[in-house]
Motif scaffolding. Structure first.
Motif, PDB file in Angstrom:
ATOM      1  N   MET A  45      -4.080   7.444   1.334  1.00 48.74           N
ATOM      2  CA  MET A  45      -4.911   6.951   0.232  1.00 48.74           C
ATOM      3  C   MET A  45      -6.179   7.768   0.083  1.00 48.74           C
ATOM      4  O   MET A  45      -6.639   8.043  -1.034  1.00 48.74           O
ATOM      5  CB  MET A  45      -5.225   5.472   0.437  1.00 48.74           C
ATOM      6  CG  MET A  45      -4.052   4.559   0.116  1.00 48.74           C
ATOM      7  SD  MET A  45      -4.496   2.811   0.068  1.00 48.74           S
ATOM      8  CE  MET A  45      -4.279   2.379   1.791  1.00 48.74           C
ATOM      9  N   ASP A  97       0.110   6.326  -7.003  1.00 53.12           N
ATOM     10  CA  ASP A  97      -0.902   7.389  -7.044  1.00 53.12           C
ATOM     11  C   ASP A  97      -0.244   8.749  -7.291  1.00 53.12           C
ATOM     12  O   ASP A  97      -0.680   9.523  -8.145  1.00 53.12           O
ATOM     13  CB  ASP A  97      -1.663   7.457  -5.715  1.00 53.12           C
ATOM     14  CG  ASP A  97      -2.549   6.257  -5.456  1.00 53.12           C
ATOM     15  OD1 ASP A  97      -2.918   5.556  -6.417  1.00 53.12           O
ATOM     16  OD2 ASP A  97      -2.882   6.028  -4.278  1.00 53.12           O
ATOM     17  N   ALA A 101       0.003  -4.046  -6.302  1.00 52.70           N
ATOM     18  CA  ALA A 101       0.738  -2.783  -6.305  1.00 52.70           C
ATOM     19  C   ALA A 101       1.818  -2.776  -7.378  1.00 52.70           C
ATOM     20  O   ALA A 101       2.019  -1.769  -8.081  1.00 52.70           O
ATOM     21  CB  ALA A 101       1.357  -2.542  -4.929  1.00 52.70           C
ATOM     22  N   ARG A 116      -9.918   3.093  -1.746  1.00 53.51           N
ATOM     23  CA  ARG A 116      -9.333   2.892  -3.083  1.00 53.51           C
ATOM     24  C   ARG A 116     -10.343   2.293  -4.045  1.00 53.51           C
ATOM     25  O   ARG A 116     -10.509   2.762  -5.185  1.00 53.51           O
ATOM     26  CB  ARG A 116      -8.098   1.992  -2.990  1.00 53.51           C
ATOM     27  CG  ARG A 116      -7.447   1.727  -4.350  1.00 53.51           C
ATOM     28  CD  ARG A 116      -6.091   1.056  -4.221  1.00 53.51           C
ATOM     29  NE  ARG A 116      -5.141   1.830  -3.467  1.00 53.51           N
ATOM     30  CZ  ARG A 116      -4.503   2.903  -3.943  1.00 53.51           C
ATOM     31  NH1 ARG A 116      -4.742   3.319  -5.191  1.00 53.51           N
ATOM     32  NH2 ARG A 116      -3.638   3.545  -3.183  1.00 53.51           N
ATOM     33  N   ASP A 174       1.538   1.561  -3.572  1.00 51.71           N
ATOM     34  CA  ASP A 174       0.324   2.085  -4.203  1.00 51.71           C
ATOM     35  C   ASP A 174       0.244   3.609  -4.097  1.00 51.71           C
ATOM     36  O   ASP A 174      -0.141   4.292  -5.051  1.00 51.71           O
ATOM     37  CB  ASP A 174      -0.920   1.465  -3.557  1.00 51.71           C
ATOM     38  CG  ASP A 174      -1.472   0.281  -4.329  1.00 51.71           C
ATOM     39  OD1 ASP A 174      -1.336   0.264  -5.570  1.00 51.71           O
ATOM     40  OD2 ASP A 174      -2.062  -0.613  -3.698  1.00 51.71           O
ATOM     41  N   HIS A 198       0.824  -1.206   0.000  1.00 56.84           N
ATOM     42  CA  HIS A 198       0.000   0.000   0.000  1.00 56.84           C
ATOM     43  C   HIS A 198       0.861   1.260   0.000  1.00 56.84           C
ATOM     44  O   HIS A 198       0.446   2.306  -0.520  1.00 56.84           O
ATOM     45  CB  HIS A 198      -0.966  -0.062   1.167  1.00 56.84           C
ATOM     46  CG  HIS A 198      -1.814  -1.297   1.115  1.00 56.84           C
ATOM     47  ND1 HIS A 198      -2.963  -1.378   0.357  1.00 56.84           N
ATOM     48  CD2 HIS A 198      -1.639  -2.526   1.667  1.00 56.84           C
ATOM     49  CE1 HIS A 198      -3.482  -2.593   0.467  1.00 56.84           C
ATOM     50  NE2 HIS A 198      -2.689  -3.306   1.253  1.00 56.84           N
ATOM     51  N   TRP A 203      -1.662  -8.537  -2.307  1.00 59.17           N
ATOM     52  CA  TRP A 203      -1.540  -7.084  -2.181  1.00 59.17           C
ATOM     53  C   TRP A 203      -0.314  -6.573  -2.929  1.00 59.17           C
ATOM     54  O   TRP A 203      -0.377  -5.559  -3.653  1.00 59.17           O
ATOM     55  CB  TRP A 203      -1.410  -6.688  -0.713  1.00 59.17           C
ATOM     56  CG  TRP A 203      -2.566  -7.022   0.172  1.00 59.17           C
ATOM     57  CD1 TRP A 203      -2.557  -7.892   1.235  1.00 59.17           C
ATOM     58  CD2 TRP A 203      -3.904  -6.488   0.119  1.00 59.17           C
ATOM     59  NE1 TRP A 203      -3.794  -7.927   1.828  1.00 59.17           N
ATOM     60  CE2 TRP A 203      -4.631  -7.079   1.167  1.00 59.17           C
ATOM     61  CE3 TRP A 203      -4.525  -5.565  -0.718  1.00 59.17           C
ATOM     62  CZ2 TRP A 203      -5.978  -6.775   1.400  1.00 59.17           C
ATOM     63  CZ3 TRP A 203      -5.863  -5.268  -0.496  1.00 59.17           C
ATOM     64  CH2 TRP A 203      -6.572  -5.864   0.551  1.00 59.17           C
ATOM     65  N   ARG A 215       0.370  -2.220 -10.785  1.00 56.72           N
ATOM     66  CA  ARG A 215       0.114  -0.793 -10.999  1.00 56.72           C
ATOM     67  C   ARG A 215       1.425  -0.059 -11.317  1.00 56.72           C
ATOM     68  O   ARG A 215       1.448   0.852 -12.154  1.00 56.72           O
ATOM     69  CB  ARG A 215      -0.552  -0.169  -9.771  1.00 56.72           C
ATOM     70  CG  ARG A 215      -1.975  -0.636  -9.534  1.00 56.72           C
ATOM     71  CD  ARG A 215      -2.645   0.200  -8.453  1.00 56.72           C
ATOM     72  NE  ARG A 215      -2.874   1.561  -8.926  1.00 56.72           N
ATOM     73  CZ  ARG A 215      -2.600   2.656  -8.223  1.00 56.72           C
ATOM     74  NH1 ARG A 215      -2.031   2.561  -7.020  1.00 56.72           N
ATOM     75  NH2 ARG A 215      -2.857   3.858  -8.719  1.00 56.72           N
TER      76      ARG A 215
END
Length: 388
Positions: free
Chosen positions: A374, A91, A134, A310, A87, A84, A130, A137
């Protein structure tokens, strides 16, 4: 992940788009439709996100180990939150195009496996899911093949967690092949769908549909939209109807949204809406007094709200959303984000509290900070789409 590590909880359990006319009319379901927050000064969410993610890196990044510390006051390592953290870097990179975030992503790729036994594979199928999500992405954002290679290795291992106990499903961990839960199957279903979107391999879409179908049959209440945490934890066939966690709702609606985007099958969209509406209308998942997502504490639980945010954001952005649903969800996230930024952030340290109305002081968990980061990045994305 659980607020208490599932292995401990398990021990305790052992011991004692839409086509007119096709969409269900959820406006008749008495789901609270929160009004837009009033009286609050306008927040420049892009600047807020810059500040938020900068704080995440300055206070939680371990520059010698190239991973995220488990607190801003310690250097402990926990594998699943690293995903995360990546992530949030993705972002920020997508939002700004700032190459510094790509540099951190590459450092992450070198440091995290060292702390995880010199590789990305793990005992826990949810942890691997998880991190595969990530890194996929990261691959989508950068086209750097190293991320793709790592994802493919993880995906091969994750598929090995599927077995026929409880008529299918991916196990939570390798040493407990009988125990199946949403935290392991949700990321896998989303991952398979996104792999199909990227590489057009029919087998990946088949896997996503299979995993999702098992979750819907085994861990989803079609009448209410409640997504159960797991089943067969004590090898007794019993479904857990005690735990309600925001990230389970987020994972299921996220998988449903991904499959809807790939297939244009409105049934998936309706599943996602039902799960989202349950989250907003259930007084365990939402604190009705403040219309905020619940306080799920620190540790693993600190990350749960971030997962919900998310995937609820991705549902909002899905084509075919009717305006009443989109408005309801946008207003809900807006209230959560404005409350966090104006009340739940300790302005002396720019740290977030586990309840988005209450600042934490000088210390907070990585998981809690990630959920807040997030939410702020989601607010910036929605604002960029002129939705916030």
């Amino acid at each position: 992940m659980m607020t208490i590590r599932p292995s401990l909880c398990l021990l305790a359990l052992v011991l004692a788009f839409v086509v007119p006319g096709c969409k269900t009319d959820y406006d008749d379901d008495n789901v609270p439709a929160p009004p837009p927050p009033s009286g609050a000064a306008a927040i420049e969410w892009d600047k807020a996100a810059d500040s938020s993610t900068s704080t995440l890196m300055s206070k939680f990044w371990n520059p010698s180990g190239n991973y995220f510390n488990d607190k801003n006051t310690s250097t402990g390592f926990n594998y699943w939150p690293q995903a995360h953290g990546l992530d949030v870097l993705v972002d920020a990179f997508l939002r700004t195009g700032n190459a510094e975030y790509k540099t951190y992503m590459d450092k992450w790729f070198s440091g995290v496996p060292v702390k995880n036994g010199n590789g990305f594979l793990n005992e826990f199928y949810d942890d691997m899911g998880w991190n595969a999500l990530a890194m996929l992405r990261a691959y989508e954002a950068t086209k750097d093949e190293k991320y793709k290679t790592a994802v493919e290795a993880l995906w091969t291992d994750i598929k090995g967690g599927w077995n026929q106990t409880m008529n299918g499903g991916i196990a939570w961990r390798k040493s407990m092949p009988w125990y199946k839960n949403t935290p392991a199957n949700g990321p896998a279903a989303i991952l398979a769908a996104r792999l199909y979107r990227n590489f057009s391999r029919p087998d990946d879409l088949d896997w996503s549909k299979k995993i999702y179908g098992w979750m819907k049959d085994s861990l989803y209440n079609n009448n209410t939209g409640w997504v159960y945490d797991g089943i067969n934890s004590a090898n007794d066939g019993v479904r857990n109807t005690e735990w309600k966690f925001t990230y389970n709702q987020g994972l299921f609606l996220g998988a449903a949204t991904e499959l809807y985007l790939l297939t244009n099958n409105v049934a998936y969209l309706n599943d996602a809406l039902r799960a989202a509406n349950f989250t907003l209308s259930d007084n365990v998942l939402t604190n009705f007094t403040d219309n905020l997502l619940r306080d799920e504490g620190g540790g693993d639980g600190g990350l749960f709200k971030g997962v919900l945010v998310r995937y609820l954001t991705q549902l909002i952005l899905a084509p075919g959303m009717v305006s009443s649903d989109k408005t309801r969800y946008v207003n809900y996230l807006k209230n959560n984000a404005q409350t966090l930024w104006t009340k739940g952030t300790d302005k002396n340290y720019l740290l977030y509290g586990s309840y988005w109305k209450t600042p934490p002081g000088a210390s907070t968990d990585l998981t809690i900070q990630l959920s807040g980061a997030m939410l702020v990045e989601a607010a910036a994305l929605l604002a960029d789409k002129d939705l916030l």
